[in-house]
Scaffold this active site. Sequence first.
Site, PDB file in Angstrom:
ATOM      1  N   ASP A 263       0.864  -1.165   0.000  1.00 45.65           N
ATOM      2  CA  ASP A 263       0.000   0.000   0.000  1.00 45.65           C
ATOM      3  C   ASP A 263       0.914   1.232   0.000  1.00 45.65           C
ATOM      4  O   ASP A 263       2.137   1.115   0.115  1.00 45.65           O
ATOM      5  CB  ASP A 263      -0.949  -0.031   1.215  1.00 45.65           C
ATOM      6  CG  ASP A 263      -2.203   0.779   0.946  1.00 45.65           C
ATOM      7  OD1 ASP A 263      -3.244   0.495   1.543  1.00 45.65           O
ATOM      8  OD2 ASP A 263      -2.144   1.697   0.093  1.00 45.65           O
TER       9      ASP A 263
HETATM   10  C1  GLC Z   1      -4.049   4.310  -0.303  1.00 45.39           C
HETATM   11  C2  GLC Z   1      -5.037   3.240   0.062  1.00 45.39           C
HETATM   12  C3  GLC Z   1      -5.215   2.183  -1.000  1.00 45.39           C
HETATM   13  C4  GLC Z   1      -5.046   2.814  -2.372  1.00 45.39           C
HETATM   14  C5  GLC Z   1      -3.590   3.253  -2.479  1.00 45.39           C
HETATM   15  C6  GLC Z   1      -3.302   3.943  -3.827  1.00 45.39           C
HETATM   16  O1  GLC Z   1      -3.249   4.638   0.806  1.00 45.39           O
HETATM   17  O2  GLC Z   1      -4.846   2.576   1.307  1.00 45.39           O
HETATM   18  O3  GLC Z   1      -6.508   1.601  -0.817  1.00 45.39           O
HETATM   19  O4  GLC Z   1      -5.343   1.878  -3.387  1.00 45.39           O
HETATM   20  O5  GLC Z   1      -3.208   4.129  -1.429  1.00 45.39           O
HETATM   21  O6  GLC Z   1      -3.985   5.156  -3.891  1.00 45.39           O
END
Ligand code: GLC
Length: 735
Positions: A263
């Site tokens: 993430d």
């Molecule tokens: C964010 C979220 C995730 C998302 C990623 C890209 O922090 O936790 O769900 O897909 O970053 O934006």
Amino acid sequence: MEQKELIKLLNSLSLDEKIGQLVQLNGNFFDSNEKVATGPIAKIGIDKEKIPLTGSILNTMGAKELKKLQDKYLEKNEKKIPMLFMADILNGFKTIFPIPLGLGCSFDPELVKKTAQIAAKEAAVSGIHVTFSPMVDMARDARWGRVMETYSEDNLLNCAYAKAMVEGYQGDHDPDSTISACVKHYAGYGAPIAGRDYNTVELSERTLREFYLPSYKAAVDAGCDLVMASFNTIDGIPVTANERLLKEILRDEWGFDGVVISDHSAVKELVPHGFAKDEKEAAKLAIEAGLDIDMMTATYSNYLAKLVEEGKLDIKYIDEAVMRVLELKNKLGLFENPYRGGNEEAEKKYIMCDEFREFAREVVTKTCVLLKNDSILPLNKNNKIAIVGPYATSKDVCGMWSINVDSDSAVTLYDGLKKKFENLVASKGATVIDDSSLFESFNRYTPIDNVIDDNKEELLQKAIDTAKDAEIIIVAIGEHPQQSGEGGSRGDITIAPSQIKLLKEMRKLNKPIVTLVFSGRPLALNEVANNSDALLQCWFPGTEAGDGIADIICGDVNPSGRLSMTFPHSVGQCPIYYNEFSTGRPAKTSKHSRRFTSRYIDIPNEPTYCFGYGLTYSEFKYSEVELDKQVLTPDSKIKASVVVENTSERQGVETVQLYIRDLFGSVVRPVKELKGVQKIILQPHEAKKVEFEISEEMLKFIRKDMHFDSEAGDFEVFIGKDSNTENKANFELKK
Ligand code: GLC
């Protein structure tokens, strides 16, 4: 490209070229202007020379924009490995559907699958290759803002939706209409202590496997191409570097062979987690645990090569990860066509086309949930109606993750109602939040509804003046979109005081009140319900909000939504969910004095609205549950049936729910578990027999010995309209 050619390509790559494939940045790093160096590059500390090696980009979109980016990139990329383009597409790309928690209330995986197919089509023609969706985290705690992104507190539903979404996005991998799915956030992210986002998760192995893993596994079993590791720890180890989760369970047990992406910034966050001494150690721990792509940090880029050169990291970990990334690019056909489905003409043809918008409108009508109706809905089209509240004329109805949408495209409530009701006036009456300091915590908001009007009293008085001559008042209130979603945890799950004040002022006018609630989570709605004659939970309904809700309000559509997540009486009950354990002192049946049973002394145990609950404009009556036999064996099945009758004058859809209770086991078992759903259409006064098959397979769980299997014993089977049903029969499993 053949596998042997991929291997040849891998072996031709320098160490830096390999590591580049494991780095994901956003489009800002590829802007031509000089600000990039002092902006994003400086911010994450990546070496500017490494940027042309980047393997994938997130959240840049548009056929023209991405083609230009890909061309510029390939020009500089000696080995001509195309970039992957990924994006957050949760409930639609440009045509926005209700938020996933709203979609979950359809109890209709096929309907939800079609939303993914449409999102995939719009995204594919816009040049996107991968979506960070479906999000299938278990949702049991309304304080956690990200419940809006998932589907349910129940695994039968979550697993069905996970499968539907993956199949909807990926289909047959046709480049012009499909994208790869990335299931998230693996694993257990939905159980943060205190409902506070990114907080610690403490789950026993059994609870993790019984309740929190199944929906991710359903996505993997459906062929999901990627998995996103979650921010949280499991058993004290951040999932981002948790070998047990990322390898032993995901790959060895489940057979997943796709790409694991972190993430946002999570690899670097191993340091503040207190799991890595520094970024260099973080890089080693993550890559060795099986984390392939480092999203939006420079940790892999800055340290993996050093670790290899110092003999502290076996290059095989890098080769394995790079091979998975190359295989994904190959599966998507990028080596043959680096633009894949990106096509400006197709964008013009498909993005927000009438067909997609009409379907989005249908989805709104099937995901709103009618919570109360004291014979006031549907309204008569001649009614003189006043609509008040911050959502009366707001376009900000697509939810926190609708980052790709032109918010002007949404149909407001007023716009939708105006097409049905000639005599309609509107007044804002209150702002959606009272406390402007909340804005500091909003990193993204639309200007439309975020003006905190100083003149609250004037706003309110205007609404009173507007509504006093109406026959019916519609009050459109709720949360701000940024009060849910990522980072949107709340310690108070009520609607802001100025909106409650507006509702009560409307109540004083002594007219029928229909209240519509817009929110990204279950809210505590007792006070709202007590001041309303009808109450409709609308979630954030998306592009077709106004038209879909108007279809319900005027009766053109009979609502059929059912709650896929429990609505608490108050935040003190959280987390609360229907499939709880009994405890040794259940409040309703314990022989102990009331004081000494599992209950609160100041609030009820029961939620305001239970899982599976929802009203329609029809009335349905259930016969008693009938079983064709009372003893089940592993090689037999029991037929359980009821007769459901529509006792009203109105055709309607009833969502018949089958629950089972295992009365005792080697570990305690939930008081109810949803094991079957059938949606049936009944004409006025029509009765239909609804039959479910019960098999031994349905009774399996993770036993004391940690084996997934059933246990002989006594069971109850319930068939009813929601999880509160006591319409039951008994049977025994003999093995
Ligand atoms: C964010 C979220 C995730 C998302 C990623 C890209 O922090 O936790 O769900 O897909 O970053 O934006």
